[in-house]
Design a protein around this motif. Structure first.
Motif, PDB file in Angstrom:
ATOM      1  N   ARG A   1      -2.740   2.370   3.902  1.00 42.12           N
ATOM      2  CA  ARG A   1      -1.673   2.180   2.908  1.00 42.12           C
ATOM      3  C   ARG A   1      -2.095   1.202   1.819  1.00 42.12           C
ATOM      4  O   ARG A   1      -1.806   1.413   0.648  1.00 42.12           O
ATOM      5  CB  ARG A   1      -0.412   1.692   3.623  1.00 42.12           C
ATOM      6  N   THR A   2      -2.786   0.131   2.202  1.00 39.77           N
ATOM      7  CA  THR A   2      -3.200  -0.866   1.201  1.00 39.77           C
ATOM      8  C   THR A   2      -4.175  -0.276   0.188  1.00 39.77           C
ATOM      9  O   THR A   2      -4.126  -0.626  -0.989  1.00 39.77           O
ATOM     10  CB  THR A   2      -3.826  -2.103   1.870  1.00 39.77           C
TER      11      THR A   2
ATOM     12  N   ARG B   1      -4.318   2.955  -0.798  1.00 40.74           N
ATOM     13  CA  ARG B   1      -3.535   3.826  -1.679  1.00 40.74           C
ATOM     14  C   ARG B   1      -2.681   3.002  -2.637  1.00 40.74           C
ATOM     15  O   ARG B   1      -2.597   3.296  -3.824  1.00 40.74           O
ATOM     16  CB  ARG B   1      -2.665   4.784  -0.872  1.00 40.74           C
ATOM     17  N   ALA B   2      -2.071   1.932  -2.129  1.00 35.97           N
ATOM     18  CA  ALA B   2      -1.225   1.076  -2.966  1.00 35.97           C
ATOM     19  C   ALA B   2      -2.047   0.409  -4.063  1.00 35.97           C
ATOM     20  O   ALA B   2      -1.613   0.337  -5.219  1.00 35.97           O
ATOM     21  CB  ALA B   2      -0.527   0.022  -2.111  1.00 35.97           C
TER      22      ALA B   2
END
Length: 136
Positions: free
Chosen positions: A44-45, A47-48
């Motif tokens: 997630r990090t 992609r963020a």
């Protein structure tokens, strides 16, 4: 007024490169998933960071406050010169999911195709990023 970057350019480029590599891995990657599924499976990090970096890049290239680009849950930016809104929902809003935003930013899909397929919600007379994309 310049955009204050929160994502270091080296970190942003690395995250975008990781997403791009995962996205472009053949029809079946090492884990049996196709490119889009592999990109979605990135941390997630990562992609963020890729989303936030590309939003910052958009705001840098098209400074202003007349259009709000929303990519939930990762980020939002205001861009494009023109009338500034001061209260409530801005008159020119663009919203999409992270995968669609990154595909637009990297040129994997065109603005017209993304809007036409319903992957992008765009309202307002200035809510058209076709002249600004792709960023990379």
């Amino acid at each position: 007024m310049s955009v204050k970057r929160r994502i270091a350019p080296d970190d942003g480029r690395a995250a975008l490169a990781a997403w791009s590599r995962a996205r472009s891995d053949g029809p079946d990657g090492p884990d049996g998933r196709n490119g889009p599924a592999q990109a979605a499976a990135l941390p997630r990090t990562t992609r963020a960071t890729a989303v936030r970096y590309t939003l910052e890049e958009l705001a840098t290239r098209a400074p202003g406050n007349s259009v709000e680009v929303r990519v939930p849950p990762f980020g939002v930016c205001q861009c494009v010169a023109g009338p500034r809104h001061t209260r409530g929902t801005p008159p020119n809003v663009i919203e999409m999911d992270p995968a669609t935003w990154l595909e637009l930013a990297t040129g994997l899909v065109t603005w017209g195709a993304a809007v036409g397929s319903g992957k992008v919600s765009a309202s307002g007379s200035r809510a058209d990023l076709s002249d600004l994309l792709p960023l990379f």
